[in-house]
Design a protein around this motif. Structure first.
Motif, PDB file in Angstrom:
ATOM      1  N   GLN A 197       0.839  -1.189   0.000  1.00 36.36           N
ATOM      2  CA  GLN A 197       0.000   0.000   0.000  1.00 36.36           C
ATOM      3  C   GLN A 197       0.878   1.243   0.000  1.00 36.36           C
ATOM      4  N   LEU A 198       0.692   2.115  -0.986  1.00 34.63           N
ATOM      5  CA  LEU A 198       1.512   3.319  -1.069  1.00 34.63           C
ATOM      6  C   LEU A 198       1.323   4.243   0.124  1.00 34.63           C
ATOM      7  N   ILE A 199       0.160   4.173   0.774  1.00 30.95           N
ATOM      8  CA  ILE A 199      -0.077   5.062   1.911  1.00 30.95           C
ATOM      9  C   ILE A 199       0.880   4.745   3.053  1.00 30.95           C
ATOM     10  N   GLU A 200       1.221   3.436   3.232  1.00 38.17           N
ATOM     11  CA  GLU A 200       2.203   3.084   4.255  1.00 38.17           C
ATOM     12  C   GLU A 200       3.589   3.583   3.861  1.00 38.17           C
ATOM     13  N   LEU A 201       3.918   3.422   2.591  1.00 39.62           N
ATOM     14  CA  LEU A 201       5.253   3.798   2.142  1.00 39.62           C
ATOM     15  C   LEU A 201       5.477   5.293   2.293  1.00 39.62           C
ATOM     16  N   GLU A 202       4.458   6.078   1.971  1.00 39.45           N
ATOM     17  CA  GLU A 202       4.632   7.528   1.915  1.00 39.45           C
ATOM     18  C   GLU A 202       4.431   8.202   3.260  1.00 39.45           C
ATOM     19  N   HIS A 203       3.481   7.707   4.068  1.00 36.27           N
ATOM     20  CA  HIS A 203       3.098   8.429   5.277  1.00 36.27           C
ATOM     21  C   HIS A 203       3.482   7.732   6.574  1.00 36.27           C
ATOM     22  N   LEU A 204       3.945   6.501   6.517  1.00 32.98           N
ATOM     23  CA  LEU A 204       4.227   5.767   7.747  1.00 32.98           C
ATOM     24  C   LEU A 204       5.698   5.412   7.896  1.00 32.98           C
ATOM     25  N   ALA A 205       6.369   5.126   6.791  1.00 36.62           N
ATOM     26  CA  ALA A 205       7.727   4.580   6.856  1.00 36.62           C
ATOM     27  C   ALA A 205       8.763   5.634   7.233  1.00 36.62           C
ATOM     28  N   ASP A 206       9.569   5.318   8.258  1.00 35.14           N
ATOM     29  CA  ASP A 206      10.796   6.075   8.496  1.00 35.14           C
ATOM     30  C   ASP A 206      11.869   5.601   7.524  1.00 35.14           C
TER      31      ASP A 206
END
Length: 309
Positions: A197-206
């Protein structure tokens, strides 16, 4: 004092017969961060997590959780690290509370301590008000949050999550993302999760690790993957404006008849307006744009070296 990464892989390879699922994979995750494993189906994400969980033995290389071999020192690792794999294996006839009571890794914790940890886990995933309802009444998103709660009893130092948002609707994804971020920020848990999910990659991942065909294609922050981007300037005549800026030794690139770009941070809005205005060129728009994450990710998966400018 020697620094020990909570999660570490050193040149790990894993074969299933003739198929090479992981090929010379190395990574190190810093404490109190969220690292997201990204990649298409079959890229090796779940295999990597299962090696760290001690469920698979690497064919080559070494895995370490909290400085320990997850298979040889499994009991010690399990006291401080927890794992959640999809799909969630839950029992419809049990309540959320009963799942934590019977399936949580509470070990020799006394009754009062166990109740406190169970309540804390349910609070952390926003299920306290549904703790005594049977799981058959839970939505799929609530089931995923209960699986996450099971990974929090007792409270771990490291949490491994395999596709935690798989099958969730957009609102449930946002809710789970908020909970995972809170586990890092408020409880200091180091989290490694796989996702497409791109939302995890962009907004969650350090930190972000991109896998494809069992190999690491990229390791770093999402910002590093996307690059610094470029300044985009819209004018009536991009060629004339670019020539004017090049006279000032600026790397102006014509993108279209009316748009040019420059390296990020190379000129301010005020300076651009002054230089172009002196040449009689109207500056219509001035914006800093980074390459979209999905474009940068696709380039990595295709094995291309991205243009970070």
């Amino acid at each position: 004092m020697v620094h020990v990464s909570p999660i570490e892989l050193i040149r790990v390879g894993r074969r299933f017969g003739a198929r090479l699922a992981l090929d010379d994979v190395s990574l190190s995750v810093e404490p109190r961060t969220i690292c997201v494993l990204a990649g298409p189906n079959g890229s090796g994400k779940t295999t990597l997590l299962k090696i760290l969980a001690g469920l698979l033995v690497p064919t080559t290389g070494h895995a370490r959780l909290l400085g320990m071999d997850p298979r040889r020192r499994r009991r010690e690792v399990m006291r401080r690290a927890r794992f959640a794999f999809a799909p969630p294996a839950l029992y419809d006839t049990l309540t959320g509370w009963e799942h934590l009571k019977h399936l949580g890794a509470l070990g020799e914790t006394d009754r009062r301590g166990a109740r406190s940890q169970m309540q804390s886990a349910l609070d952390a995933v926003d299920l306290a008000d549904r703790a005594h309802d049977r799981v058959r009444t839970y939505s799929f998103g609530m089931r995923q949050r209960l699986v996450l709660a099971l990974g929090l009893v007792p409270r771990p130092d490291v949490l491994l999550l395999d596709e935690p948002t798989d099958g969730l609707d957009p609102l449930a994804i946002l809710e789970l993302r908020r909970i995972v971020a809170r586990l890092r920020d408020e409880h200091g848990i180091t989290i490694l999760l796989s996702s497409h999910q791109l939302i995890e990659l962009e907004h969650l991942a350090d930190e972000l690790v991109v896998l494809n065909e069992g190999r690491v294609r990229f390791a770093g922050s999402p910002r590093q993957l996307c690059g610094e981007g470029r300044l985009r300037i819209e004018v009536p005549d991009a060629s004339a404006a670019a020539a004017c800026l090049r006279e000032r030794r600026l790397d102006a690139r014509v993108e279209s008849e009316t748009e040019l770009s420059l390296p990020a941070g190379s000129i301010s809005l005020e300076a651009a307006r002054r230089i172009l205005g002196a040449a009689g060129i109207e500056l219509r728009t001035f914006a800093h744009r980074r390459r979209p994450l999905h474009e940068a990710l696709l380039e990595q998966l295709r094995g291309k070296t991205p243009d970070l400018n």
